[in-house]
Write an enzyme that holds these catalytic residues in place. Structure first.
Site, PDB file in Angstrom:
ATOM      1  N   GLY A 117      36.538  39.605  43.443  1.00 16.29           N
ATOM      2  CA  GLY A 117      35.265  39.313  42.806  1.00 16.29           C
ATOM      3  C   GLY A 117      35.207  37.863  42.389  1.00 16.29           C
ATOM      4  O   GLY A 117      36.082  37.384  41.674  1.00 16.29           O
ATOM      5  N   HIS A 118      34.220  37.134  42.885  1.00 11.55           N
ATOM      6  CA  HIS A 118      34.052  35.733  42.511  1.00 11.55           C
ATOM      7  C   HIS A 118      32.860  35.613  41.569  1.00 11.55           C
ATOM      8  O   HIS A 118      31.737  35.968  41.928  1.00 11.55           O
ATOM      9  CB  HIS A 118      33.854  34.863  43.755  1.00 11.55           C
ATOM     10  CG  HIS A 118      35.103  34.713  44.564  1.00 11.55           C
ATOM     11  ND1 HIS A 118      35.150  34.056  45.769  1.00 11.55           N
ATOM     12  CD2 HIS A 118      36.371  35.122  44.328  1.00 11.55           C
ATOM     13  CE1 HIS A 118      36.381  34.074  46.241  1.00 11.55           C
ATOM     14  NE2 HIS A 118      37.131  34.725  45.383  1.00 11.55           N
ATOM     15  N   GLN A 171      41.703  36.661  46.469  1.00 12.42           N
ATOM     16  CA  GLN A 171      42.976  36.900  45.790  1.00 12.42           C
ATOM     17  C   GLN A 171      43.766  35.585  45.630  1.00 12.42           C
ATOM     18  O   GLN A 171      43.164  34.529  45.515  1.00 12.42           O
ATOM     19  CB  GLN A 171      43.808  37.964  46.514  1.00 12.42           C
ATOM     20  CG  GLN A 171      43.275  39.372  46.349  1.00 12.42           C
ATOM     21  CD  GLN A 171      42.351  39.788  47.466  1.00 12.42           C
ATOM     22  OE1 GLN A 171      42.413  39.319  48.588  1.00 12.42           O
ATOM     23  NE2 GLN A 171      41.448  40.703  47.162  1.00 12.42           N
ATOM     24  N   LYS A 181      38.033  30.630  41.773  1.00 12.04           N
ATOM     25  CA  LYS A 181      37.667  30.096  43.092  1.00 12.04           C
ATOM     26  C   LYS A 181      36.160  30.119  43.316  1.00 12.04           C
ATOM     27  O   LYS A 181      35.607  29.219  43.941  1.00 12.04           O
ATOM     28  CB  LYS A 181      38.372  30.897  44.203  1.00 12.04           C
ATOM     29  CG  LYS A 181      39.879  30.769  44.212  1.00 12.04           C
ATOM     30  CD  LYS A 181      40.507  31.550  45.349  1.00 12.04           C
ATOM     31  CE  LYS A 181      40.364  33.049  45.215  1.00 12.04           C
ATOM     32  NZ  LYS A 181      41.056  33.611  44.013  1.00 12.04           N
ATOM     33  N   ASP A 188      42.055  35.428  40.689  1.00  9.33           N
ATOM     34  CA  ASP A 188      41.259  35.244  39.466  1.00  9.33           C
ATOM     35  C   ASP A 188      41.358  33.831  38.907  1.00  9.33           C
ATOM     36  O   ASP A 188      41.176  33.610  37.709  1.00  9.33           O
ATOM     37  CB  ASP A 188      41.688  36.242  38.370  1.00  9.33           C
ATOM     38  CG  ASP A 188      41.685  37.679  38.853  1.00  9.33           C
ATOM     39  OD1 ASP A 188      40.652  38.098  39.408  1.00  9.33           O
ATOM     40  OD2 ASP A 188      42.698  38.376  38.682  1.00  9.33           O
TER      41      ASP A 188
END
Length: 430
Positions: free
Chosen positions: A41-42, A225, A17, A14
């Site tokens: 999730g990006h 991650q 990225k 988180d």
């Protein structure tokens, strides 16, 4: 000159990225995801729109950029097709630009059921998984009974492997975990349907990437991650089920490590963590709540509130060593704009004994007392800064102190959610 750059999270994930990959993708010909699944999730804000990606690399927003899912990724085909459909309706998906490794493993319905049933059974001892079936899919990969993307191309082999796996999985689900079992016919029908839709994208991506390198094209390797969730080097067992460090960029794509030119580590200006597990600098006071509110700290995949704490230099030095990080990206500096006092953890006390080593032993991590250095806040906005020297002097001092503590230069500073809210001091592709 073409370059191959690896992007990794340097904390517990988180770190932002997605935004950095989006910015750098403008200079990359190929973006490849090398591990993890849709438990990541990006989030990207572009042209006033918010986009959340779970499997497809963030580079998809750039026309002409090839996006690759490497063999190290575990893929839920239903989720992937849903993401493709959504991007298609937004006019963002170009089918010819997505490539999927035939050697990537598939997440099956029984993987998700196992994930959820095990967590439920553990109760208070749960790890805090997302319930997406990531861990059980990697288990089957290592146990040599996993089902690969390439198996979608061979219907008879797919049927045989699903039927064989369910003989064991149904027993485990129904007789041990107290959950429902699955019908082989139903799963086979669903996955044959997925095969038809995914067929045009499946290929040998190791060869594809090797060819791109030989043609002088630049490649961005995108991790999911963060380092402290690595299955070997993170806060085990409160980790993810894959290797999240830079070395996985090689094993997760089929490209030799000598082909990788640099490793960029992403870190927030403070720390966050989602789920269970040790967190040495966690703040359970008003400051932690303030960081969560100002930073919008809720998971992109699960919506869970993130635990917040001060920046941890000991943990980041651990990440620098493991990944060979040669450039830092510091994100969410703007979140600290309203803090009149900011702390940095410079070392630990474990049972009263000083150490600057990050222990991976959970029992030791839980006994840590952080040693803090206090710096004055700048109490003024950073969002409008486009150059480093435009930042408030105290903000510059804070970043320089982070560099001193970790021994790595900061190449990009993010001061907001938008693409243009980033100060590029040294471009990784230039």
């Amino acid at each position: 000159m073409a370059k191959n750059v690896v992007i990794v999270g340097a904390q517990w994930g988180d770190e932002g990225k997605g935004k950095i990959v989006d910015i750098l993708s403008e200079h990359a010909d190929v973006v490849v995801r090398f591990q993890g699944g849709n438990n990541a999730g990006h989030t990207i804000y572009a042209e006033g729109e918010k986009y959340v990606f779970h499997l497809i690399p963030s580079g998809i927003l750039h026309e002409g950029t090839a996006c690759v899912l490497g063999n190290g990724v575990v893929i839920d085909p239903e989720v992937l097709l849903g993401e493709i459909e959504k991007l298609s309706t937004q006019g963002l998906f170009k089918g010819e630009n997505l490539f999927i490794s035939k050697d990537a493993h598939l997440i099956m319905p029984y993987h998700k059921a196992l994930d959820i049933a095990r967590e439920r059974r553990k109760g208070k001892e749960k790890i805090g998984t997302t319930g997406r079936g990531i861990g059980p899919a990697y288990e089957d990969k290592v146990a040599r009974c996993g089902i690969k993307v390439g198996d979608l191309l061979n219907p008879e082999r797919l049927k045989t492997r699903i039927t064989a796996n369910l003989a064991e999985k149904n027993h485990l689900l129904m007789n041990i975990l107290g959950a429902k079992g699955f019908s082989p016919a139903e799963i086979i029908a669903d996955y044959l349907g997925y095969a038809e839709k995914l067929l045009p994208h499946i290929t040998n991506t190791s060869i594809l990437l090797d060819t791109a390198m030989k043609e002088g094209r630049s490649i961005l390797f995108e991790g999911a991650q963060g380092t402290l969730l690595d299955v070997d080097y993170g806060t085990y067992p409160y980790v993810t089920s894959s290797n999240t460090i830079a070395g996985a960029a090689s094993t997760g794509t089929g490209i030799g490590p000598t082909k990788l030119d640099s490793v960029i580590g992403i870190t927030k200006s403070y720390c966050t963590r989602v789920g269970e597990g040790p967190f040495p600098t966690e703040l359970t006071c008003a400051d932690g709540e303030k960081l969560r509110e100002l930073g919008g700290e809720f998971g992109a995949t699960t919506g869970r509130p993130r635990r917040c704490g001060w920046f941890d230099a000991v943990a980041l030095k651990h990440s620098v060593r493991l990944n060979g990080i040669d450039g830092l990206v510091i994100t969410k500096l703007d979140v600290l704009d309203g803090m009149d006092e900011i702390k940095l953890c410079t070392s630990y006390l474990i049972d009263g004994a000083p150490t600057d080593e990050f222990p991976t032993d959970t029992s030791m991590l839980e006994r840590i007392e952080p040693v803090y250095e206090t710096m004055p806040g700048w109490m003024s906005p950073t969002k409008t800064a486009t150059r480093f020297d435009e930042l408030p002097e105290k903000a510059q001092s804070y970043i320089k102190r982070m560099e001193e503590l970790t021994g790595v230069e900061c190449v990009i500073v993010s001061v907001g959610t938008g693409r243009k809210e980033a100060i590029i001091r040294k471009h990784p592709f230039e």
